[in-house]
Design an enzyme around this catalytic site. Sequence first.
Site, PDB file in Angstrom:
ATOM      1  N   GLY A   1      49.088  27.891  11.242  1.00 34.24           N
ATOM      2  CA  GLY A   1      49.854  28.227  10.045  1.00 34.24           C
ATOM      3  C   GLY A   1      49.529  29.612   9.545  1.00 34.24           C
ATOM      4  O   GLY A   1      50.247  30.583   9.807  1.00 34.24           O
ATOM      5  N   SER A   2      48.400  29.737   8.851  1.00 37.63           N
ATOM      6  CA  SER A   2      48.067  31.036   8.262  1.00 37.63           C
ATOM      7  C   SER A   2      47.861  32.105   9.320  1.00 37.63           C
ATOM      8  O   SER A   2      48.219  33.270   9.117  1.00 37.63           O
ATOM      9  CB  SER A   2      46.847  30.910   7.351  1.00 37.63           C
ATOM     10  OG  SER A   2      45.837  30.161   7.970  1.00 37.63           O
TER      11      SER A   2
ATOM     12  N   MET B   1      52.715  13.494   6.366  1.00 38.48           N
ATOM     13  CA  MET B   1      51.498  13.156   5.615  1.00 38.48           C
ATOM     14  C   MET B   1      51.955  12.444   4.357  1.00 38.48           C
ATOM     15  O   MET B   1      51.950  13.005   3.254  1.00 38.48           O
ATOM     16  CB  MET B   1      50.699  14.432   5.316  1.00 38.48           C
ATOM     17  CG  MET B   1      49.972  14.979   6.531  1.00 38.48           C
ATOM     18  SD  MET B   1      49.535  16.711   6.382  1.00 38.48           S
ATOM     19  CE  MET B   1      51.096  17.449   6.884  1.00 38.48           C
TER      20      MET B   1
ATOM     21  N   SER C   1      52.931  26.469  11.827  1.00 38.28           N
ATOM     22  CA  SER C   1      53.148  25.560  10.690  1.00 38.28           C
ATOM     23  C   SER C   1      53.783  26.331   9.545  1.00 38.28           C
ATOM     24  O   SER C   1      53.215  27.316   9.049  1.00 38.28           O
ATOM     25  CB  SER C   1      51.817  24.983  10.213  1.00 38.28           C
ATOM     26  OG  SER C   1      51.983  24.456   8.910  1.00 38.28           O
TER      27      SER C   1
ATOM     28  N   HIS D   1      56.409  23.594  13.405  1.00 40.78           N
ATOM     29  CA  HIS D   1      55.640  22.474  12.841  1.00 40.78           C
ATOM     30  C   HIS D   1      55.954  22.357  11.351  1.00 40.78           C
ATOM     31  O   HIS D   1      55.731  23.293  10.581  1.00 40.78           O
ATOM     32  CB  HIS D   1      54.150  22.737  13.074  1.00 40.78           C
ATOM     33  CG  HIS D   1      53.240  21.642  12.634  1.00 40.78           C
ATOM     34  ND1 HIS D   1      52.955  20.537  13.401  1.00 40.78           N
ATOM     35  CD2 HIS D   1      52.540  21.481  11.477  1.00 40.78           C
ATOM     36  CE1 HIS D   1      52.105  19.748  12.762  1.00 40.78           C
ATOM     37  NE2 HIS D   1      51.844  20.295  11.574  1.00 40.78           N
TER      38      HIS D   1
ATOM     39  N   ASP E   1      45.420  20.672  14.831  1.00 39.64           N
ATOM     40  CA  ASP E   1      46.075  21.220  13.641  1.00 39.64           C
ATOM     41  C   ASP E   1      45.031  21.467  12.570  1.00 39.64           C
ATOM     42  O   ASP E   1      44.388  20.526  12.102  1.00 39.64           O
ATOM     43  CB  ASP E   1      47.124  20.198  13.161  1.00 39.64           C
ATOM     44  CG  ASP E   1      47.893  20.658  11.929  1.00 39.64           C
ATOM     45  OD1 ASP E   1      47.710  21.812  11.498  1.00 39.64           O
ATOM     46  OD2 ASP E   1      48.681  19.836  11.410  1.00 39.64           O
ATOM     47  N   GLY E   2      44.886  22.748  12.196  1.00 43.91           N
ATOM     48  CA  GLY E   2      43.985  23.094  11.106  1.00 43.91           C
ATOM     49  C   GLY E   2      42.932  24.103  11.514  1.00 43.91           C
ATOM     50  O   GLY E   2      42.097  23.834  12.373  1.00 43.91           O
ATOM     51  N   GLY E   3      43.039  25.297  10.937  1.00 42.94           N
ATOM     52  CA  GLY E   3      42.013  26.309  11.158  1.00 42.94           C
ATOM     53  C   GLY E   3      42.058  26.976  12.515  1.00 42.94           C
ATOM     54  O   GLY E   3      41.081  27.622  12.926  1.00 42.94           O
TER      55      GLY E   3
ATOM     56  N   MET F   1      43.443  16.050  13.864  1.00 42.25           N
ATOM     57  CA  MET F   1      43.347  17.021  12.761  1.00 42.25           C
ATOM     58  C   MET F   1      41.986  17.704  12.806  1.00 42.25           C
ATOM     59  O   MET F   1      40.948  17.036  12.943  1.00 42.25           O
ATOM     60  CB  MET F   1      43.499  16.321  11.401  1.00 42.25           C
ATOM     61  CG  MET F   1      44.886  15.793  11.083  1.00 42.25           C
ATOM     62  SD  MET F   1      46.193  17.039  11.027  1.00 42.25           S
ATOM     63  CE  MET F   1      45.596  18.191   9.789  1.00 42.25           C
TER      64      MET F   1
ATOM     65  N   PHE G   1      46.217  21.221   3.109  1.00 45.08           N
ATOM     66  CA  PHE G   1      46.351  22.638   2.785  1.00 45.08           C
ATOM     67  C   PHE G   1      46.158  23.510   4.023  1.00 45.08           C
ATOM     68  O   PHE G   1      45.385  23.165   4.915  1.00 45.08           O
ATOM     69  CB  PHE G   1      45.311  23.033   1.727  1.00 45.08           C
ATOM     70  CG  PHE G   1      45.469  22.254   0.449  1.00 45.08           C
ATOM     71  CD1 PHE G   1      46.386  22.657  -0.519  1.00 45.08           C
ATOM     72  CD2 PHE G   1      44.744  21.089   0.245  1.00 45.08           C
ATOM     73  CE1 PHE G   1      46.561  21.913  -1.676  1.00 45.08           C
ATOM     74  CE2 PHE G   1      44.915  20.335  -0.914  1.00 45.08           C
ATOM     75  CZ  PHE G   1      45.832  20.747  -1.875  1.00 45.08           C
ATOM     76  N   GLY G   2      46.855  24.637   4.013  1.00 41.55           N
ATOM     77  CA  GLY G   2      46.655  25.629   5.053  1.00 41.55           C
ATOM     78  C   GLY G   2      45.454  26.503   4.716  1.00 41.55           C
ATOM     79  O   GLY G   2      44.921  26.450   3.607  1.00 41.55           O
TER      80      GLY G   2
ATOM     81  N   MET H   1      54.543  16.491   2.969  1.00 44.39           N
ATOM     82  CA  MET H   1      53.443  15.942   2.158  1.00 44.39           C
ATOM     83  C   MET H   1      54.010  15.353   0.876  1.00 44.39           C
ATOM     84  O   MET H   1      54.897  15.953   0.260  1.00 44.39           O
ATOM     85  CB  MET H   1      52.463  17.062   1.791  1.00 44.39           C
ATOM     86  CG  MET H   1      51.867  17.772   2.980  1.00 44.39           C
ATOM     87  SD  MET H   1      50.695  19.025   2.421  1.00 44.39           S
ATOM     88  CE  MET H   1      50.181  19.710   4.001  1.00 44.39           C
TER      89      MET H   1
ATOM     90  N   HIS I   1      55.394  16.663  10.958  1.00 50.07           N
ATOM     91  CA  HIS I   1      54.082  16.046  10.722  1.00 50.07           C
ATOM     92  C   HIS I   1      54.133  15.368   9.362  1.00 50.07           C
ATOM     93  O   HIS I   1      54.125  16.040   8.332  1.00 50.07           O
ATOM     94  CB  HIS I   1      53.011  17.149  10.772  1.00 50.07           C
ATOM     95  CG  HIS I   1      51.621  16.681  10.460  1.00 50.07           C
ATOM     96  ND1 HIS I   1      50.584  17.565  10.210  1.00 50.07           N
ATOM     97  CD2 HIS I   1      51.082  15.437  10.359  1.00 50.07           C
ATOM     98  CE1 HIS I   1      49.477  16.877   9.975  1.00 50.07           C
ATOM     99  NE2 HIS I   1      49.759  15.588  10.043  1.00 50.07           N
TER     100      HIS I   1
ATOM    101  N   ASP J   1      55.363  20.411   7.905  1.00 47.29           N
ATOM    102  CA  ASP J   1      54.411  19.537   7.214  1.00 47.29           C
ATOM    103  C   ASP J   1      55.053  18.880   6.008  1.00 47.29           C
ATOM    104  O   ASP J   1      55.311  19.539   4.997  1.00 47.29           O
ATOM    105  CB  ASP J   1      53.192  20.360   6.766  1.00 47.29           C
ATOM    106  CG  ASP J   1      52.311  20.749   7.934  1.00 47.29           C
ATOM    107  OD1 ASP J   1      51.808  19.842   8.623  1.00 47.29           O
ATOM    108  OD2 ASP J   1      52.132  21.960   8.167  1.00 47.29           O
TER     109      ASP J   1
HETATM  110  C1  DX5 Z   1      47.361  20.864   6.982  1.00 48.66           C
HETATM  111  C2  DX5 Z   1      48.594  20.974   7.825  1.00 48.66           C
HETATM  112  C3  DX5 Z   1      48.572  22.100   8.764  1.00 48.66           C
HETATM  113  C4  DX5 Z   1      48.383  23.453   8.118  1.00 48.66           C
HETATM  114  C5  DX5 Z   1      47.600  24.284   9.076  1.00 48.66           C
HETATM  115  O1  DX5 Z   1      47.355  19.629   6.388  1.00 48.66           O
HETATM  116  O2  DX5 Z   1      48.831  19.804   8.571  1.00 48.66           O
HETATM  117  O3  DX5 Z   1      49.704  22.086   9.624  1.00 48.66           O
HETATM  118  O4  DX5 Z   1      49.564  24.113   7.794  1.00 48.66           O
HETATM  119  O5  DX5 Z   1      47.386  25.515   8.508  1.00 48.66           O
HETATM  120  P1  DX5 Z   1      46.280  26.529   9.057  1.00 48.66           P
HETATM  121  O6  DX5 Z   1      46.682  26.847  10.472  1.00 48.66           O
HETATM  122  O7  DX5 Z   1      46.384  27.672   8.121  1.00 48.66           O
HETATM  123  O8  DX5 Z   1      44.974  25.805   8.990  1.00 48.66           O
HETATM  124 ZN    ZN Z   2      50.370  19.854  10.144  1.00 49.24          ZN
END
Ligand code: DX5
Ligand code: ZN
Length: 222
Positions: A195-196, A66, A8, A31, A173-175, A135, A141-142, A35, A64, A33
């Site tokens: 992402g991170s 949002m 991401s 990916h 997606d997420g964490g 999700m 947020f990442g 927003m 993605h 995002d």
């Molecule tokens: C959050 C996003 C994710 C985010 C994931 O709303 O949809 O794609 O970037 O980031 P990590 O992998 O750091 O949780």
């Molecule tokens: Zn995402």
Amino acid sequence: MSVRIHPSILSADFVNFERDFLTIANSDSIHVDVMDGHFVPNLTFGLPMVARMQEITPKPLDVHLMIENVDLLAERYSDTGAASVTFHAEASQDSVDLARRIRACGSKVGIAVKPGTSLDMILQTLDEFDMVLVMTVEPGFGGQPLIEDCLEKVAIARSAIDRAGLNVLLQVDGGIDDTNIARVASYGADTFVAGSSVFKSENRAARIDSLRELASHPLARH
Ligand code: DX5
Ligand code: ZN
């Protein structure tokens, strides 16, 4: 089941996307995002940026969305040439109609659910989609920790896809990181957004490879 890793770019350098894309060349897809500051309490970028990203990378873009007003706007993301466009079930008034319109524009289509949204609203229409996105954090947020309670929904989605014999990807997606991806894979996910975990790694390509390897060997579930 083949594993896909989609970094991401929410965790990339927003003024150096071209440089950062080169560091994730061994990913399966990028990916993206989008927003709008309304559907989620964060703002990233919109159509012109996604169109430009499409020009600077040969990699498929996994967009993605949002955003509110997704019924009006989603096809325009498909028109940028995005390989897939995923929208939230919570944001669309008629998700089947929108899925058909996105497919008609030439993109694959995904349907996403937030942690608090039941899968019931999408399970009857899975055959209209190419991907389900469960999700595993509240979108916005990442860098947030994975919400464990979401994993049961991944298992439910996996059973529904398999029972119906559908060719539908199951994305989380997420964490997601190297400490939990094998466990998350054991619930049946095959497509992993990170992402991170990728962008904060000193060697992003190596991190992508190791995530793919770890997800290929799901841990036994207790
Ligand atoms: C959050 C996003 C994710 C985010 C994931 O709303 O949809 O794609 O970037 O980031 P990590 O992998 O750091 O949780
Ligand atoms: Zn995402």
